[in-house]
Scaffold this motif. Sequence first.
Motif, PDB file in Angstrom:
ATOM      1  N   ILE A   1      -5.391 -26.880 -12.626  1.00  0.00           N
ATOM      2  CA  ILE A   1      -6.681 -26.521 -13.232  1.00  0.00           C
ATOM      3  C   ILE A   1      -6.774 -25.003 -13.409  1.00  0.00           C
ATOM      4  O   ILE A   1      -7.244 -24.505 -14.442  1.00  0.00           O
ATOM      5  CB  ILE A   1      -7.835 -27.043 -12.368  1.00  0.00           C
ATOM      6  CG1 ILE A   1      -7.837 -28.574 -12.335  1.00  0.00           C
ATOM      7  CG2 ILE A   1      -9.178 -26.547 -12.894  1.00  0.00           C
ATOM      8  CD1 ILE A   1      -8.827 -29.167 -11.356  1.00  0.00           C
ATOM      9  N   ALA A   2      -6.340 -24.245 -12.393  1.00  0.00           N
ATOM     10  CA  ALA A   2      -6.411 -22.786 -12.482  1.00  0.00           C
ATOM     11  C   ALA A   2      -5.553 -22.256 -13.628  1.00  0.00           C
ATOM     12  O   ALA A   2      -5.967 -21.341 -14.355  1.00  0.00           O
ATOM     13  CB  ALA A   2      -5.970 -22.172 -11.153  1.00  0.00           C
ATOM     14  N   GLU A   3      -4.382 -22.829 -13.812  1.00  0.00           N
ATOM     15  CA  GLU A   3      -3.520 -22.372 -14.905  1.00  0.00           C
ATOM     16  C   GLU A   3      -4.064 -22.793 -16.269  1.00  0.00           C
ATOM     17  O   GLU A   3      -3.945 -22.053 -17.243  1.00  0.00           O
ATOM     18  CB  GLU A   3      -2.109 -22.932 -14.713  1.00  0.00           C
ATOM     19  CG  GLU A   3      -1.370 -22.365 -13.507  1.00  0.00           C
ATOM     20  CD  GLU A   3      -0.039 -23.044 -13.280  1.00  0.00           C
ATOM     21  OE1 GLU A   3       0.300 -23.958 -14.096  1.00  0.00           O
ATOM     22  OE2 GLU A   3       0.661 -22.691 -12.317  1.00  0.00           O
ATOM     23  N   SER A   4      -4.666 -23.967 -16.354  1.00  0.00           N
ATOM     24  CA  SER A   4      -5.112 -24.485 -17.649  1.00  0.00           C
ATOM     25  C   SER A   4      -6.395 -23.822 -18.135  1.00  0.00           C
ATOM     26  O   SER A   4      -6.599 -23.701 -19.351  1.00  0.00           O
ATOM     27  CB  SER A   4      -5.323 -26.009 -17.555  1.00  0.00           C
ATOM     28  OG  SER A   4      -4.118 -26.651 -17.176  1.00  0.00           O
ATOM     29  N   PHE A   5      -7.254 -23.369 -17.229  1.00  0.00           N
ATOM     30  CA  PHE A   5      -8.565 -22.858 -17.623  1.00  0.00           C
ATOM     31  C   PHE A   5      -8.777 -21.392 -17.238  1.00  0.00           C
ATOM     32  O   PHE A   5      -9.923 -20.940 -17.153  1.00  0.00           O
ATOM     33  CB  PHE A   5      -9.676 -23.726 -17.015  1.00  0.00           C
ATOM     34  CG  PHE A   5      -9.664 -25.141 -17.512  1.00  0.00           C
ATOM     35  CD1 PHE A   5     -10.250 -25.459 -18.725  1.00  0.00           C
ATOM     36  CD2 PHE A   5      -9.038 -26.136 -16.786  1.00  0.00           C
ATOM     37  CE1 PHE A   5     -10.239 -26.766 -19.188  1.00  0.00           C
ATOM     38  CE2 PHE A   5      -9.021 -27.442 -17.252  1.00  0.00           C
ATOM     39  CZ  PHE A   5      -9.611 -27.756 -18.466  1.00  0.00           C
ATOM     40  N   GLY A   6      -7.695 -20.665 -17.008  1.00  0.00           N
ATOM     41  CA  GLY A   6      -7.804 -19.226 -16.746  1.00  0.00           C
ATOM     42  C   GLY A   6      -8.507 -18.878 -15.466  1.00  0.00           C
ATOM     43  O   GLY A   6      -9.308 -17.940 -15.435  1.00  0.00           O
ATOM     44  N   LEU A   7      -8.211 -19.615 -14.417  1.00  0.00           N
ATOM     45  CA  LEU A   7      -8.846 -19.370 -13.122  1.00  0.00           C
ATOM     46  C   LEU A   7      -7.830 -18.940 -12.075  1.00  0.00           C
ATOM     47  O   LEU A   7      -7.980 -19.224 -10.882  1.00  0.00           O
ATOM     48  CB  LEU A   7      -9.578 -20.631 -12.640  1.00  0.00           C
ATOM     49  CG  LEU A   7     -10.622 -21.220 -13.593  1.00  0.00           C
ATOM     50  CD1 LEU A   7     -11.136 -22.546 -13.064  1.00  0.00           C
ATOM     51  CD2 LEU A   7     -11.771 -20.242 -13.800  1.00  0.00           C
ATOM     52  N   ALA A   8      -6.779 -18.246 -12.523  1.00  0.00           N
ATOM     53  CA  ALA A   8      -5.712 -17.866 -11.609  1.00  0.00           C
ATOM     54  C   ALA A   8      -6.160 -16.863 -10.554  1.00  0.00           C
ATOM     55  O   ALA A   8      -5.513 -16.727  -9.510  1.00  0.00           O
ATOM     56  CB  ALA A   8      -4.527 -17.299 -12.397  1.00  0.00           C
ATOM     57  N   ASP A   9      -7.255 -16.154 -10.806  1.00  0.00           N
ATOM     58  CA  ASP A   9      -7.745 -15.152  -9.852  1.00  0.00           C
ATOM     59  C   ASP A   9      -8.769 -15.726  -8.877  1.00  0.00           C
ATOM     60  O   ASP A   9      -9.595 -14.987  -8.327  1.00  0.00           O
ATOM     61  CB  ASP A   9      -8.370 -13.974 -10.604  1.00  0.00           C
ATOM     62  CG  ASP A   9      -9.546 -14.397 -11.469  1.00  0.00           C
ATOM     63  OD1 ASP A   9      -9.653 -15.601 -11.779  1.00  0.00           O
ATOM     64  OD2 ASP A   9     -10.354 -13.515 -11.838  1.00  0.00           O
ATOM     65  N   TRP A  10      -8.741 -17.022  -8.657  1.00  0.00           N
ATOM     66  CA  TRP A  10      -9.769 -17.644  -7.825  1.00  0.00           C
ATOM     67  C   TRP A  10      -9.674 -17.216  -6.365  1.00  0.00           C
ATOM     68  O   TRP A  10     -10.651 -17.346  -5.615  1.00  0.00           O
ATOM     69  CB  TRP A  10      -9.687 -19.170  -7.935  1.00  0.00           C
ATOM     70  CG  TRP A  10      -8.437 -19.784  -7.370  1.00  0.00           C
ATOM     71  CD1 TRP A  10      -7.234 -19.923  -7.977  1.00  0.00           C
ATOM     72  CD2 TRP A  10      -8.289 -20.369  -6.064  1.00  0.00           C
ATOM     73  NE1 TRP A  10      -6.322 -20.545  -7.149  1.00  0.00           N
ATOM     74  CE2 TRP A  10      -6.968 -20.831  -5.966  1.00  0.00           C
ATOM     75  CE3 TRP A  10      -9.149 -20.537  -4.985  1.00  0.00           C
ATOM     76  CZ2 TRP A  10      -6.474 -21.440  -4.827  1.00  0.00           C
ATOM     77  CZ3 TRP A  10      -8.669 -21.153  -3.849  1.00  0.00           C
ATOM     78  CH2 TRP A  10      -7.347 -21.603  -3.780  1.00  0.00           C
ATOM     79  N   HIS A  11      -8.520 -16.684  -5.943  1.00  0.00           N
ATOM     80  CA  HIS A  11      -8.418 -16.193  -4.564  1.00  0.00           C
ATOM     81  C   HIS A  11      -9.258 -14.938  -4.356  1.00  0.00           C
ATOM     82  O   HIS A  11      -9.741 -14.693  -3.235  1.00  0.00           O
ATOM     83  CB  HIS A  11      -6.957 -15.891  -4.221  1.00  0.00           C
ATOM     84  CG  HIS A  11      -6.106 -17.127  -4.115  1.00  0.00           C
ATOM     85  ND1 HIS A  11      -6.168 -17.980  -3.033  1.00  0.00           N
ATOM     86  CD2 HIS A  11      -5.183 -17.656  -4.969  1.00  0.00           C
ATOM     87  CE1 HIS A  11      -5.312 -18.977  -3.209  1.00  0.00           C
ATOM     88  NE2 HIS A  11      -4.712 -18.802  -4.374  1.00  0.00           N
ATOM     89  N   ASP A  12      -9.435 -14.125  -5.402  1.00  0.00           N
ATOM     90  CA  ASP A  12     -10.158 -12.856  -5.290  1.00  0.00           C
ATOM     91  C   ASP A  12     -11.520 -12.888  -5.978  1.00  0.00           C
ATOM     92  O   ASP A  12     -12.416 -12.127  -5.602  1.00  0.00           O
ATOM     93  CB  ASP A  12      -9.322 -11.721  -5.896  1.00  0.00           C
ATOM     94  CG  ASP A  12      -7.973 -11.583  -5.220  1.00  0.00           C
ATOM     95  OD1 ASP A  12      -7.906 -11.780  -3.994  1.00  0.00           O
ATOM     96  OD2 ASP A  12      -6.976 -11.303  -5.927  1.00  0.00           O
ATOM     97  N   ASN A  13     -11.687 -13.738  -6.993  1.00  0.00           N
ATOM     98  CA  ASN A  13     -12.927 -13.804  -7.764  1.00  0.00           C
ATOM     99  C   ASN A  13     -13.725 -15.027  -7.319  1.00  0.00           C
ATOM    100  O   ASN A  13     -13.283 -16.171  -7.470  1.00  0.00           O
ATOM    101  CB  ASN A  13     -12.603 -13.891  -9.257  1.00  0.00           C
ATOM    102  CG  ASN A  13     -13.839 -13.732 -10.124  1.00  0.00           C
ATOM    103  OD1 ASN A  13     -14.966 -13.789  -9.630  1.00  0.00           O
ATOM    104  ND2 ASN A  13     -13.637 -13.546 -11.412  1.00  0.00           N
ATOM    105  N   TYR A  14     -14.899 -14.784  -6.748  1.00  0.00           N
ATOM    106  CA  TYR A  14     -15.684 -15.912  -6.212  1.00  0.00           C
ATOM    107  C   TYR A  14     -16.204 -16.813  -7.324  1.00  0.00           C
ATOM    108  O   TYR A  14     -16.367 -18.022  -7.114  1.00  0.00           O
ATOM    109  CB  TYR A  14     -16.838 -15.393  -5.354  1.00  0.00           C
ATOM    110  CG  TYR A  14     -17.950 -14.718  -6.111  1.00  0.00           C
ATOM    111  CD1 TYR A  14     -19.063 -15.428  -6.549  1.00  0.00           C
ATOM    112  CD2 TYR A  14     -17.911 -13.358  -6.386  1.00  0.00           C
ATOM    113  CE1 TYR A  14     -20.092 -14.821  -7.239  1.00  0.00           C
ATOM    114  CE2 TYR A  14     -18.931 -12.740  -7.071  1.00  0.00           C
ATOM    115  CZ  TYR A  14     -20.022 -13.470  -7.496  1.00  0.00           C
ATOM    116  OH  TYR A  14     -21.029 -12.864  -8.184  1.00  0.00           O
ATOM    117  N   ARG A  15     -16.448 -16.275  -8.508  1.00  0.00           N
ATOM    118  CA  ARG A  15     -16.917 -17.120  -9.601  1.00  0.00           C
ATOM    119  C   ARG A  15     -15.830 -18.089 -10.053  1.00  0.00           C
ATOM    120  O   ARG A  15     -16.104 -19.269 -10.307  1.00  0.00           O
ATOM    121  CB  ARG A  15     -17.375 -16.250 -10.769  1.00  0.00           C
ATOM    122  CG  ARG A  15     -18.637 -15.448 -10.478  1.00  0.00           C
ATOM    123  CD  ARG A  15     -19.057 -14.602 -11.652  1.00  0.00           C
ATOM    124  NE  ARG A  15     -20.282 -13.854 -11.345  1.00  0.00           N
ATOM    125  CZ  ARG A  15     -20.824 -12.955 -12.140  1.00  0.00           C
ATOM    126  NH1 ARG A  15     -20.249 -12.671 -13.310  1.00  0.00           N
ATOM    127  NH2 ARG A  15     -21.933 -12.327 -11.790  1.00  0.00           N
TER     128      ARG A  15
END
Length: 284
Positions: free
Chosen positions: A46-60
Amino acid sequence: MPQDLPKVSQPTKEHKAIICIWADLTMTHMDTIINCTSMEEIQSFIAESFGLADWHDNYRSAIVLDLFYYTLQFAIDHHFSKEQTSAFFSIVKKTHEVCTETPFDNLEICYNYFKELILCHAVKRPPWSVNIFSPEQVHLVTEYVLTTYFKHYKLYKYAFTPLVKLDLSISYDGVPLTPEPVDVCEETQEFETEAIKESEDVQGECVEVEESAKPATEEENAVERELRQIVTDQLSVEIQKLKLSISDQIQSNDEELQKKLSAIDGKSSQTKVGGRASSKSKKK
């Protein structure tokens, strides 16, 4: 009377519900999700498909990732088909986008849009809507979204509302404008370089002063020793005198106390003898 402040009008934007099967999750995406064997694999996909790769640092990004993951998990737990899972995922995603598109309170707009999206996938009326959800599934989906997303609507709104900062500048007639602030990094670098130069100059001066002051310090040490010895001798004499005076005072106080005690004992013995004589005379 103070003037009433003008009300800030909420920007209105029309949202038309449309069929969203395969809009965000294609058939290939669904096959990949089905073949995943763990939670971490689904989250990374999901992170790769929807541009959420920075979820470890970005709370949004982390919040959106959790929202998408548990949406897919709900569909898998209730044995939704690929078309139903893709449509349900897009419904939740579009609802979240409408919720976070404005900092204003748009709960009613968001909920009405969600209901229209559900109807687009629960009523057979081509080409405007299709019937892929049964009434039972509509009830399950609606209850899930109400108890998860809309129950925490204000939390989502707070987390995704951008922080607005106000830079206020005031100009007066006849007063020169305030210069633009210097970058903090550049100012600190200049301050550090100046401080280093000043410290180097001070260290050089200190070295020179120490070298010139060495013979003077030796003489001062000899004078200090002599003064210390004189003061020590004088203090010892004064302390000895103080001890003698204190011992004399203690001895004199003891003597006076003994005299008072002996006087009190004499009076008490006289009173006892007088009392006995009076008692004998009464008996006679």
